[in-house]
Motif scaffolding. Structure first.
Motif, PDB file in Angstrom:
ATOM      1  N   GLY A   1       3.249   8.268 -20.154  1.00 29.56           N
ATOM      2  CA  GLY A   1       4.577   8.583 -19.639  1.00 29.56           C
ATOM      3  C   GLY A   1       4.941   7.688 -18.480  1.00 29.56           C
ATOM      4  O   GLY A   1       6.051   7.165 -18.401  1.00 29.56           O
ATOM      5  N   ALA A   2       3.985   7.477 -17.574  1.00 28.08           N
ATOM      6  CA  ALA A   2       4.261   6.693 -16.376  1.00 28.08           C
ATOM      7  C   ALA A   2       4.542   5.246 -16.730  1.00 28.08           C
ATOM      8  O   ALA A   2       5.420   4.610 -16.156  1.00 28.08           O
ATOM      9  CB  ALA A   2       3.081   6.781 -15.410  1.00 28.08           C
ATOM     10  N   GLU A   3       3.808   4.732 -17.688  1.00 27.52           N
ATOM     11  CA  GLU A   3       3.987   3.340 -18.084  1.00 27.52           C
ATOM     12  C   GLU A   3       5.436   3.090 -18.484  1.00 27.52           C
ATOM     13  O   GLU A   3       5.994   2.036 -18.219  1.00 27.52           O
ATOM     14  CB  GLU A   3       3.081   3.044 -19.276  1.00 27.52           C
ATOM     15  N   GLN A   4       6.030   4.082 -19.137  1.00 27.87           N
ATOM     16  CA  GLN A   4       7.412   3.923 -19.561  1.00 27.87           C
ATOM     17  C   GLN A   4       8.377   4.065 -18.390  1.00 27.87           C
ATOM     18  O   GLN A   4       9.420   3.438 -18.374  1.00 27.87           O
ATOM     19  CB  GLN A   4       7.743   4.957 -20.641  1.00 27.87           C
ATOM     20  N   ARG A   5       8.019   4.919 -17.421  1.00 28.90           N
ATOM     21  CA  ARG A   5       8.975   5.190 -16.347  1.00 28.90           C
ATOM     22  C   ARG A   5       8.905   4.215 -15.180  1.00 28.90           C
ATOM     23  O   ARG A   5       9.915   3.923 -14.571  1.00 28.90           O
ATOM     24  CB  ARG A   5       8.792   6.613 -15.827  1.00 28.90           C
ATOM     25  N   ILE A   6       7.696   3.731 -14.843  1.00 29.89           N
ATOM     26  CA  ILE A   6       7.580   2.850 -13.687  1.00 29.89           C
ATOM     27  C   ILE A   6       8.075   1.454 -14.049  1.00 29.89           C
ATOM     28  O   ILE A   6       7.569   0.822 -14.957  1.00 29.89           O
ATOM     29  CB  ILE A   6       6.118   2.756 -13.184  1.00 29.89           C
ATOM     30  N   GLU A   7       9.085   1.014 -13.343  1.00 28.97           N
ATOM     31  CA  GLU A   7       9.561  -0.340 -13.586  1.00 28.97           C
ATOM     32  C   GLU A   7       8.822  -1.273 -12.648  1.00 28.97           C
ATOM     33  O   GLU A   7       8.151  -0.854 -11.739  1.00 28.97           O
ATOM     34  CB  GLU A   7      11.068  -0.404 -13.322  1.00 28.97           C
TER      35      GLU A   7
ATOM     36  N   GLY B   1       0.818  -1.211   0.000  1.00 32.06           N
ATOM     37  CA  GLY B   1       0.000   0.000   0.000  1.00 32.06           C
ATOM     38  C   GLY B   1       0.848   1.255   0.000  1.00 32.06           C
ATOM     39  O   GLY B   1       0.554   2.222  -0.705  1.00 32.06           O
ATOM     40  N   ILE B   2       1.922   1.235   0.787  1.00 28.07           N
ATOM     41  CA  ILE B   2       2.800   2.407   0.872  1.00 28.07           C
ATOM     42  C   ILE B   2       3.533   2.617  -0.453  1.00 28.07           C
ATOM     43  O   ILE B   2       3.624   3.739  -0.958  1.00 28.07           O
ATOM     44  CB  ILE B   2       3.783   2.246   2.049  1.00 28.07           C
TER      45      ILE B   2
ATOM     46  N   ASP C   1       3.184   5.853  -2.891  1.00 32.00           N
ATOM     47  CA  ASP C   1       4.352   6.651  -3.280  1.00 32.00           C
ATOM     48  C   ASP C   1       4.462   6.772  -4.801  1.00 32.00           C
ATOM     49  O   ASP C   1       4.756   7.849  -5.328  1.00 32.00           O
ATOM     50  CB  ASP C   1       5.644   6.027  -2.727  1.00 32.00           C
ATOM     51  N   LEU C   2       4.226   5.660  -5.501  1.00 33.88           N
ATOM     52  CA  LEU C   2       4.302   5.683  -6.961  1.00 33.88           C
ATOM     53  C   LEU C   2       3.251   6.614  -7.554  1.00 33.88           C
ATOM     54  O   LEU C   2       3.533   7.375  -8.471  1.00 33.88           O
ATOM     55  CB  LEU C   2       4.078   4.276  -7.524  1.00 33.88           C
ATOM     56  N   LEU C   3       2.024   6.539  -7.005  1.00 41.20           N
ATOM     57  CA  LEU C   3       0.955   7.402  -7.510  1.00 41.20           C
ATOM     58  C   LEU C   3       1.290   8.860  -7.248  1.00 41.20           C
ATOM     59  O   LEU C   3       1.105   9.716  -8.104  1.00 41.20           O
ATOM     60  CB  LEU C   3      -0.382   7.043  -6.845  1.00 41.20           C
ATOM     61  N   ARG C   4       1.805   9.137  -6.027  1.00 42.72           N
ATOM     62  CA  ARG C   4       2.173  10.517  -5.688  1.00 42.72           C
ATOM     63  C   ARG C   4       3.218  11.053  -6.637  1.00 42.72           C
ATOM     64  O   ARG C   4       3.183  12.196  -7.050  1.00 42.72           O
ATOM     65  CB  ARG C   4       2.760  10.548  -4.273  1.00 42.72           C
TER      66      ARG C   4
ATOM     67  N   ILE D   1      -3.700  13.691  -9.459  1.00 38.73           N
ATOM     68  CA  ILE D   1      -4.832  12.778  -9.327  1.00 38.73           C
ATOM     69  C   ILE D   1      -4.957  12.237  -7.912  1.00 38.73           C
ATOM     70  O   ILE D   1      -6.054  12.046  -7.407  1.00 38.73           O
ATOM     71  CB  ILE D   1      -4.733  11.651 -10.377  1.00 38.73           C
ATOM     72  N   VAL D   2      -3.811  11.989  -7.241  1.00 42.30           N
ATOM     73  CA  VAL D   2      -3.928  11.531  -5.858  1.00 42.30           C
ATOM     74  C   VAL D   2      -4.202  12.688  -4.923  1.00 42.30           C
ATOM     75  O   VAL D   2      -4.487  12.494  -3.756  1.00 42.30           O
ATOM     76  CB  VAL D   2      -2.680  10.773  -5.333  1.00 42.30           C
ATOM     77  N   ASP D   3      -4.113  13.890  -5.456  1.00 40.14           N
ATOM     78  CA  ASP D   3      -4.374  15.049  -4.620  1.00 40.14           C
ATOM     79  C   ASP D   3      -5.826  15.039  -4.154  1.00 40.14           C
ATOM     80  O   ASP D   3      -6.746  14.830  -4.941  1.00 40.14           O
ATOM     81  CB  ASP D   3      -4.097  16.316  -5.448  1.00 40.14           C
ATOM     82  N   VAL D   4      -6.003  15.255  -2.842  1.00 37.35           N
ATOM     83  CA  VAL D   4      -7.348  15.218  -2.252  1.00 37.35           C
ATOM     84  C   VAL D   4      -8.251  16.274  -2.905  1.00 37.35           C
ATOM     85  O   VAL D   4      -9.406  16.040  -3.206  1.00 37.35           O
ATOM     86  CB  VAL D   4      -7.246  15.446  -0.733  1.00 37.35           C
TER      87      VAL D   4
END
Ligand SMILES: [Zn+2]
Ligand SMILES: [Zn+2]
Ligand SMILES: [Zn+2]
Length: 228
Positions: free
Chosen positions: A97-103, A43-44, A48-51, A57-60
């Motif tokens: 963009g994220a798809e390419q960066r998140i391993e 969960g953490i 962190d990845l979403l942030r 988008i994760v912003d309240v």
């Protein structure tokens, strides 16, 4: 509580609270322990990845604003096509963009166990069906084992280890490792110190107190050795 926080921030609507809570439990982002939600390592990491990759988008505030716009659509004050396209265009670009960066993220946790087949250390992994132990020699060694979290205490009925377990509804409880032969179980965390009055098992009882499961004695200042 979580629902109160969601309410206060204008996130979600009464119809989405329950599905939200069950989704984050099903995905192993949180566990319920003595009535409270605790984030898991997974969960953490996901948060962190979403942030990092989707800060707005994760912003309240964003979620609250979006839900207000959707409410406007529901009441006919706004056209849903414009609301959705305002959101979707930038979102789709970010996603790409994220798809390419998140391993692939390694969510494994170390353990003291070694592989019975090759002697390498084993780690806890989270799969579709929950946690399991896997050999770090993977892919050469494909050994896996059932994940068992010991509590360091012995069953008061048969003397075997008491281990941490999870109900189908993802609530943590503690039970005898010899289940189903021995059915000892308790919803409160067992403590390593025996009862000073009768010598039987004590369990965590509120913050910093312990209660004997045999004679009911309550001892103050008994620290739990949770998650150490
Ligand atoms: Zn191995
Ligand atoms: Zn037992
Ligand atoms: Zn006692």
């Amino acid at each position: 509580t979580l629902v109160k926080t969601l309410e206060q921030n204008g996130i979600g609507r009464p119809s989405t609270y329950a599905p939200t809570l069950s989704t984050i439990q099903q995905r192993d982002y949180v566990v319920k322990e003595t009535g409270r939600f605790k984030p898991t390592k997974l969960g953490i990491i996901v948060t962190d990845l979403l942030r990092e990759h989707f800060p707005n988008i994760v912003d309240v505030g964003f979620t609250a604003q979006m839900e207000k716009e959707l409410d406007d659509v529901a009441q006919g004050d706004r056209n849903w096509v414009s609301v959705v396209s305002d959101f979707y265009g930038p979102f789709a670009r970010k996603l790409e963009g994220a798809e390419q960066r998140i391993e692939r993220v390694d969510t494994s946790e170390p353990t003291a166990e070694t592989c019975p087949n090759c002697g390498k250390p084993m780690v806890i992994k989270t799969g579709r069906f929950g946690k399991f132990l896997a050999c770090t020699g993977y892919p050469e060694c494909k050994t896996t084992k059932k994940y068992v979290k010991s509590t360091g205490t012995k069953c008061p009925e048969c003397g075997a280890d008491v281990i941490e377990k999870v109900t189908k509804k993802r609530k943590i409880f503690y039970g005898c490792s010899r289940y189903p032969e021995c059915t000892f179980a308790t919803s409160r965390r067992p403590l390593p110190t025996p009862c000073p009055k009768c010598g039987k098992m004590m369990v965590q009882y509120g913050k910093g107190s312990a209660k004997c499961i045999a004679c009911g004695a309550i001892v103050k200042g008994e620290k739990s050795e949770a998650n150490q």
